[in-house]
Design a protein around this motif. Structure first.
Motif, PDB file in Angstrom:
ATOM      1  N   THR A   1      -2.970  -5.009  10.963  1.00 61.87           N
ATOM      2  CA  THR A   1      -2.304  -3.828  10.410  1.00 61.87           C
ATOM      3  C   THR A   1      -1.342  -4.234   9.302  1.00 61.87           C
ATOM      4  O   THR A   1      -1.272  -3.580   8.249  1.00 61.87           O
ATOM      5  CB  THR A   1      -1.542  -3.078  11.515  1.00 61.87           C
TER       6      THR A   1
ATOM      7  N   ARG B   1      -3.393  -5.050   6.285  1.00 58.60           N
ATOM      8  CA  ARG B   1      -3.919  -3.825   5.676  1.00 58.60           C
ATOM      9  C   ARG B   1      -2.861  -3.142   4.822  1.00 58.60           C
ATOM     10  O   ARG B   1      -3.130  -2.712   3.698  1.00 58.60           O
ATOM     11  CB  ARG B   1      -4.391  -2.869   6.773  1.00 58.60           C
ATOM     12  N   GLU B   2      -1.633  -3.070   5.344  1.00 56.28           N
ATOM     13  CA  GLU B   2      -0.568  -2.401   4.586  1.00 56.28           C
ATOM     14  C   GLU B   2      -0.136  -3.223   3.386  1.00 56.28           C
ATOM     15  O   GLU B   2       0.259  -2.669   2.358  1.00 56.28           O
ATOM     16  CB  GLU B   2       0.613  -2.082   5.502  1.00 56.28           C
TER      17      GLU B   2
ATOM     18  N   LEU C   1      -2.149  -4.933   1.563  1.00 59.26           N
ATOM     19  CA  LEU C   1      -3.167  -4.627   0.552  1.00 59.26           C
ATOM     20  C   LEU C   1      -2.975  -3.223  -0.005  1.00 59.26           C
ATOM     21  O   LEU C   1      -3.217  -2.985  -1.193  1.00 59.26           O
ATOM     22  CB  LEU C   1      -4.561  -4.789   1.168  1.00 59.26           C
ATOM     23  N   ARG C   2      -2.547  -2.287   0.832  1.00 56.99           N
ATOM     24  CA  ARG C   2      -2.276  -0.938   0.335  1.00 56.99           C
ATOM     25  C   ARG C   2      -1.124  -0.936  -0.660  1.00 56.99           C
ATOM     26  O   ARG C   2      -1.136  -0.183  -1.635  1.00 56.99           O
ATOM     27  CB  ARG C   2      -1.975  -0.010   1.507  1.00 56.99           C
TER      28      ARG C   2
ATOM     29  N   ASP D   1      -2.664  -2.035  -3.745  1.00 55.97           N
ATOM     30  CA  ASP D   1      -3.665  -1.097  -4.242  1.00 55.97           C
ATOM     31  C   ASP D   1      -3.020   0.156  -4.826  1.00 55.97           C
ATOM     32  O   ASP D   1      -3.465   0.686  -5.847  1.00 55.97           O
ATOM     33  CB  ASP D   1      -4.613  -0.720  -3.105  1.00 55.97           C
ATOM     34  N   ASP D   2      -1.958   0.614  -4.177  1.00 55.17           N
ATOM     35  CA  ASP D   2      -1.339   1.885  -4.552  1.00 55.17           C
ATOM     36  C   ASP D   2      -0.136   1.660  -5.469  1.00 55.17           C
ATOM     37  O   ASP D   2       1.001   1.994  -5.134  1.00 55.17           O
ATOM     38  CB  ASP D   2      -0.923   2.646  -3.293  1.00 55.17           C
ATOM     39  N   CYS D   3      -0.361   1.057  -6.600  1.00 49.54           N
ATOM     40  CA  CYS D   3       0.722   0.879  -7.573  1.00 49.54           C
ATOM     41  C   CYS D   3       0.127   0.763  -8.969  1.00 49.54           C
ATOM     42  O   CYS D   3      -1.048   0.395  -9.121  1.00 49.54           O
ATOM     43  CB  CYS D   3       1.568  -0.361  -7.239  1.00 49.54           C
TER      44      CYS D   3
ATOM     45  N   ARG E   1       1.581  -4.556 -10.490  1.00 49.24           N
ATOM     46  CA  ARG E   1       0.880  -5.290  -9.434  1.00 49.24           C
ATOM     47  C   ARG E   1       1.240  -6.777  -9.386  1.00 49.24           C
ATOM     48  O   ARG E   1       1.451  -7.327  -8.297  1.00 49.24           O
ATOM     49  CB  ARG E   1      -0.626  -5.078  -9.580  1.00 49.24           C
TER      50      ARG E   1
ATOM     51  N   THR F   1       3.923   0.476   7.769  1.00 49.46           N
ATOM     52  CA  THR F   1       3.302   1.287   6.733  1.00 49.46           C
ATOM     53  C   THR F   1       3.466   0.538   5.415  1.00 49.46           C
ATOM     54  O   THR F   1       4.218  -0.445   5.340  1.00 49.46           O
ATOM     55  CB  THR F   1       3.971   2.664   6.627  1.00 49.46           C
ATOM     56  N   ALA F   2       2.810   1.016   4.386  1.00 47.30           N
ATOM     57  CA  ALA F   2       2.957   0.371   3.086  1.00 47.30           C
ATOM     58  C   ALA F   2       4.424   0.367   2.656  1.00 47.30           C
ATOM     59  O   ALA F   2       4.933  -0.624   2.119  1.00 47.30           O
ATOM     60  CB  ALA F   2       2.089   1.072   2.042  1.00 47.30           C
TER      61      ALA F   2
END
Length: 321
Positions: free
Chosen positions: A106, A109-110, A112-113, A116-118, A123, A176-177
């Protein structure tokens, strides 16, 4: 092998490997493998050299079969078969291991998020920030080491530990991210070249009383936040201001509060180490702690933010820019 052992193996209660395979649906080669590694001991051999097993081999083999169907490692099954660990203990250990792997997955995963979300130009900066953290447990250990370095050497051990427990949040249990990014930011602040030591004896006089007073004020402020009690907030503020007043030989007067307000307002400048540290800690722990969060790892962030707001009149929020 003795003659007596051979006779026992050929008794009416002994079973052959073919019968075990037929009754369990397992391939003969799998049962042979379990025998070779000691999970399913033979009781002897037939005159023709075929493996024979005692009457308890079938239920034993079914336990092995079912545990393997759950993905249980051979080593863990061997401990149960040898009587070194109960089935209940195995389940508990395996559950703990799965939960730890899930926590690691987990977290990754966060991470990587976050990347990914920027926006693309941001980055590389985020990548460097996150790469510096390593594992969450390693990051936590480095935060603890920072506070051991930063706190006055003469502070009583129990008080030192209480401050560290309150100042260092545990890695988020359900990351969380946003909390992963905040934990990485907290780690970066505490390991940067401009990290600061906390007030030392020559700066604050009775250093133990100062830190004890701050902890008392934060405990009251935490209770006030959890209960939404204005009277308790005022009491917490009084403890907080008096801790600062005593170290300079002052009384808690309107003039002193005005001076403290000015000092705290100066601390809200963008480059302030304390502002950066507690803002990131607050983003990890959340601004409204549950009733049970008046102690434990990282519990100082929300009370200090509330007290900072009361003194300076400016919020020390997680999303302040």
């Amino acid at each position: 092998m003795t003659h007596g052992t051979q006779g026992d193996a050929q008794g009416g209660n002994a079973v052959g490997i073919g019968e075990l395979a037929a009754r369990t649906g397992l391939p003969v080669k799998t049962i042979r493998y379990y025998s070779d590694i000691g999970l399913l001991p033979e009781s002897g051999r037939s005159p023709g050299g075929h493996r024979r097993y005692a009457a308890d081999a079938l239920p034993r083999l079914r336990v092995i079969q079912r545990l393997r169907a759950l993905g249980t490692p051979i080593a863990s099954i061997a401990a149960v078969m040898a009587g070194e660990r109960s089935l209940g203990e195995l389940v508990t250990r395996e559950l703990d291991a799965v939960q730890e792997r899930l926590r690691e997955a987990t977290w990754r995963r966060e991470l990587l998020r976050v990347l990914d979300d920027c926006p693309g130009p941001e980055r590389p900066h985020r990548l460097a920030l996150l790469a510096g953290v390593g594992s969450p447990d390693d990051a936590h250990d480095r935060l603890v080491r920072y506070w051991h370095w930063a706190l006055p050497a003469g502070l009583p051990r129990r008080l030192t530990q209480a401050v560290i427990d309150g100042a260092v949040p545990a890695p988020p249990a359900a990351p969380t991210a946003a909390t992963v990014l905040a934990y990485a930011g907290l780690h970066a602040v505490a390991t940067a070249d401009d990290r600061r030591r906390q007030p030392q004896p020559h700066q604050v006089g009775d250093v133990a009383s100062f830190y004890a007073g701050l902890l008392d004020a934060c405990a009251l402020a935490g209770e006030a936040l959890a209960a939404g009690c204005p009277d308790r907030r005022a009491e917490a503020l009084g403890h907080f201001v008096r801790a600062y007043a005593r170290i300079g030989g002052h009384d808690d007067t309107p003039a002193f509060r005005a001076w403290l307000r000015s000092r705290f307002r100066r601390g809200t400048r963008a480059g302030s180490f304390s502002l950066r540290y507690w803002r990131q800690a607050l983003a990890v722990t959340g601004e409204t702690p549950p009733p049970s969060a008046t102690c434990g790892q990282g519990h100082l962030a929300a009370p200090l933010a509330a007290l900072h707001h009361q003194v300076a009149g400016l919020p020390l929020t997680a999303n302040t820019r």
